[in-house]
Scaffold this active site. Structure first.
Site, PDB file in Angstrom:
ATOM      1  N   CYS A 253       0.868  -1.182   0.000  1.00  0.00           N
ATOM      2  CA  CYS A 253       0.000   0.000   0.000  1.00  0.00           C
ATOM      3  C   CYS A 253       0.907   1.236   0.000  1.00  0.00           C
ATOM      4  O   CYS A 253       0.817   2.118   0.851  1.00  0.00           O
ATOM      5  CB  CYS A 253      -0.969   0.013   1.173  1.00  0.00           C
ATOM      6  SG  CYS A 253      -1.833  -1.561   1.394  1.00  0.00           S
ATOM      7  N   ALA A 255       1.695   3.756  -2.364  1.00  0.00           N
ATOM      8  CA  ALA A 255       1.464   5.080  -2.960  1.00  0.00           C
ATOM      9  C   ALA A 255       1.107   6.088  -1.858  1.00  0.00           C
ATOM     10  O   ALA A 255       0.427   5.725  -0.900  1.00  0.00           O
ATOM     11  CB  ALA A 255       0.350   4.992  -3.994  1.00  0.00           C
ATOM     12  N   PRO A 256       1.591   7.327  -1.989  1.00  0.00           N
ATOM     13  CA  PRO A 256       2.327   7.938  -3.108  1.00  0.00           C
ATOM     14  C   PRO A 256       3.844   7.776  -3.068  1.00  0.00           C
ATOM     15  O   PRO A 256       4.544   8.404  -3.844  1.00  0.00           O
ATOM     16  CB  PRO A 256       1.941   9.410  -2.990  1.00  0.00           C
ATOM     17  CG  PRO A 256       1.763   9.618  -1.520  1.00  0.00           C
ATOM     18  CD  PRO A 256       1.203   8.326  -0.970  1.00  0.00           C
ATOM     19  N   GLY A 258       6.031   8.076  -0.232  1.00  0.00           N
ATOM     20  CA  GLY A 258       6.803   8.754   0.816  1.00  0.00           C
ATOM     21  C   GLY A 258       7.565   7.778   1.695  1.00  0.00           C
ATOM     22  O   GLY A 258       8.723   8.015   2.054  1.00  0.00           O
ATOM     23  N   LYS A 259       6.921   6.652   2.021  1.00  0.00           N
ATOM     24  CA  LYS A 259       7.581   5.676   2.900  1.00  0.00           C
ATOM     25  C   LYS A 259       8.582   4.831   2.113  1.00  0.00           C
ATOM     26  O   LYS A 259       9.611   4.425   2.650  1.00  0.00           O
ATOM     27  CB  LYS A 259       6.530   4.823   3.600  1.00  0.00           C
ATOM     28  CG  LYS A 259       5.615   5.653   4.487  1.00  0.00           C
ATOM     29  CD  LYS A 259       4.555   4.821   5.173  1.00  0.00           C
ATOM     30  CE  LYS A 259       3.541   5.714   5.860  1.00  0.00           C
ATOM     31  NZ  LYS A 259       2.634   6.375   4.917  1.00  0.00           N
ATOM     32  N   ASP A 276       1.055  -1.190  -4.781  1.00  0.00           N
ATOM     33  CA  ASP A 276      -0.200  -0.515  -4.440  1.00  0.00           C
ATOM     34  C   ASP A 276      -1.285  -0.999  -5.388  1.00  0.00           C
ATOM     35  O   ASP A 276      -1.012  -1.314  -6.552  1.00  0.00           O
ATOM     36  CB  ASP A 276      -0.058   1.005  -4.539  1.00  0.00           C
ATOM     37  CG  ASP A 276      -1.144   1.722  -3.749  1.00  0.00           C
ATOM     38  OD1 ASP A 276      -0.887   2.081  -2.580  1.00  0.00           O
ATOM     39  OD2 ASP A 276      -2.255   1.899  -4.273  1.00  0.00           O
ATOM     40  N   ASP A 302      -2.949  -6.238  -5.495  1.00  0.00           N
ATOM     41  CA  ASP A 302      -3.891  -6.243  -4.379  1.00  0.00           C
ATOM     42  C   ASP A 302      -3.241  -6.980  -3.208  1.00  0.00           C
ATOM     43  O   ASP A 302      -2.800  -8.122  -3.356  1.00  0.00           O
ATOM     44  CB  ASP A 302      -5.175  -6.958  -4.819  1.00  0.00           C
ATOM     45  CG  ASP A 302      -6.301  -6.838  -3.811  1.00  0.00           C
ATOM     46  OD1 ASP A 302      -6.022  -6.929  -2.597  1.00  0.00           O
ATOM     47  OD2 ASP A 302      -7.466  -6.676  -4.229  1.00  0.00           O
ATOM     48  N   ASP A 321       1.141  -0.263   5.404  1.00  0.00           N
ATOM     49  CA  ASP A 321       0.413   0.966   5.742  1.00  0.00           C
ATOM     50  C   ASP A 321      -1.004   0.743   5.229  1.00  0.00           C
ATOM     51  O   ASP A 321      -1.340   1.089   4.102  1.00  0.00           O
ATOM     52  CB  ASP A 321       1.094   2.160   5.069  1.00  0.00           C
ATOM     53  CG  ASP A 321       0.448   3.480   5.433  1.00  0.00           C
ATOM     54  OD1 ASP A 321      -0.455   3.485   6.291  1.00  0.00           O
ATOM     55  OD2 ASP A 321       0.823   4.513   4.852  1.00  0.00           O
ATOM     56  N   CYS A 374      -3.367   5.478   9.448  1.00  0.00           N
ATOM     57  CA  CYS A 374      -3.545   6.878   9.867  1.00  0.00           C
ATOM     58  C   CYS A 374      -4.962   7.036  10.425  1.00  0.00           C
ATOM     59  O   CYS A 374      -5.661   7.994  10.138  1.00  0.00           O
ATOM     60  CB  CYS A 374      -3.259   7.852   8.726  1.00  0.00           C
ATOM     61  SG  CYS A 374      -4.198   7.561   7.226  1.00  0.00           S
TER      62      CYS A 374
END
Length: 428
Positions: A253, A255-256, A258-259, A276, A302, A321, A374
């Protein structure tokens, strides 16, 4: 470029979010293309601001109008909200706010309603003090949908008001300093030389909060990849993951991106697979890798069906994430309050557990999986991990909470960060 009426554009954007369930991050950019650079920031402020305070603006409309605007006149409902927002929450002179909002009726081809819009806004000005006093005693003052308020009150009986208050604030701008180029302190010196200032996070070694938000092109070395915009709490994921050079690491997962790039900053020699489900959002992962001059394998896939995109492969570390309600980042994305529904939470929790169960066999023995969201809702966080530990004998929790209360929950606004949850699991 033809002069556009910003109030009518903002009204159309908010209508698409609230009535059609579209995300503001999809709706806003095409509208911003229609306006000058100078006007982009005001259009964004109007859209974000109306969505942040929507409960208040809706409450005022119900008080001041005998019946709702429906059908083709519905955009006018949101145009009036844009008018209220300017009068209440901006420094735009009232006469200019009124004139531009009334003129917005022409832009949306409803010139016959200019008198109505003018009348409602002027009535509000006359009754403002009494209306706001009454509003201050209503449930709408919390600026959250009632289903979410109930969940927060149940899960955080002593903290829910602080969470709501944090959600209703404008978010700070956090940066992640690329440690392969500069230490945080040396880049902070460059920032100060450029006339700006920042404050380091106490726990996350690359995180720096700007004293006041700035355009990315003004940040020293942004184009060269010296720094990335990323909330401090999101940076916590890689701190818990602790990636090492030479390891095979899955960012699921992703995108975008950053991690993904944070993993490669921490362990430049790691082999990273970024996956993603959303093909469109993967383009952002490529963009981030390119700007930072990094290499990773990027795939669409997936999380419930890893065999389709990684075969029998196993990883030293996995960062999941997970897709979630995003209730920890409402201050950054106020549209979440109006896009989510109560029923979504059970569906998301089911999806999270399916991904966890599917990906666990792809973790090497002795490997680390960090589960992050989050969200601030226990169903997606501590309860999710508790259930996973009970059904997964070779999983053990480490360094994040206790077996009875697994994970670490950052609440929105804690050390100025977003709401985030982390659980670190080791495979026996």
């Amino acid at each position: 470029m033809k002069k556009q009426n910003l109030r009518s554009l903002a009204a159309q954007a908010v209508e698409q979010v609230v009535e059609q369930g579209q995300s503001l991050s999809n709706v806003l950019p095409p509208l911003q293309q229609k306006v000058s650079d100078k006007d982009k920031a005001l259009l964004q402020e109007l859209c974000f601001g109306v969505l942040r305070t929507l409960s208040q603006l809706e409450w005022l409309i119900n008080k001041l109008m005998s019946r709702p605007m429906t059908g083709k006149q519905r955009t006018v409902h949101y145009l009036i909200m844009v008018g209220f927002y300017q009068l209440l929450h901006t420094r735009i002179p009232p006469h200019a706010a009124l004139a531009e909002t009334v003129e917005g009726a022409v832009a949306i081809k409803r010139p016959q309603l200019k008198g109505l819009i003018n009348g409602v806004l002027r009535q509000f000005q006359r009754q403002q003090e009494a209306l706001l006093a009454e509003f201050a005693t209503s449930e709408a003052r919390f600026l959250h949908p009632s289903w979410l308020l109930k969940r927060l009150q149940k899960s955080y009986p002593t903290q829910w008001e602080a969470i709501v208050e944090a959600n209703n604030q404008r978010p700070p701008m956090w940066l992640r300093v690329n440690r392969t180029h500069h230490s945080r302190d040396s880049w902070l010196t460059l920032l100060q030389d450029a006339g700006m200032n920042g404050f380091p996070h106490s726990a996350y070694p690359d995180a720096l909060r700007l004293e006041s938000p700035a355009p990315v092109h003004a940040l020293p070395g942004f184009e060269e990849g010296w720094v990335t915009v990323q909330d401090a709490s999101a940076q916590g994921c890689v701190s818990f993951l602790a990636p090492q050079n030479g390891e095979k690491i899955l960012d699921l997962c992703a995108a975008p991106g950053g991690k993904t790039t944070h993993i490669l900053e921490a362990a430049p020699e790691a082999q990273v697979l970024a996956v993603d489900v959303d093909e469109q959002r993967l383009s952002r992962v490529y963009d981030n890798l390119k700007r930072l001059g990094m290499k990773a394998t990027v795939k669409q896939g997936d999380g419930r069906y890893p065999a389709q995109w990684c075969g029998e492969q196993k990883f030293d570390r996995i960062l999941l994430d997970a897709p979630c309600s995003a209730t920890g980042v409402i201050r950054r994305h106020p549209d979440i309050k109006w896009l989510r529904r109560d029923r979504d939470i059970a569906e998301l929790a089911k999806l999270q557990s399916e991904i966890l169960d599917a990906i666990w066999p792809h973790l090497k023995s002795g490997g680390t999986l960090v589960y992050a969201t989050c969200s601030v809702l226990p169903e997606e966080n501590s309860q999710q991990i508790l259930a996973f530990l009970q059904r997964t004998p070779d999983a053990t929790l480490t360094g994040t909470g206790t077996p009875a209360q697994p994970g670490v929950q950052n609440l929105p606004g804690a050390e100025e960060g977003d709401g985030f949850f982390y659980a670190k699991l080791i495979k026996k």
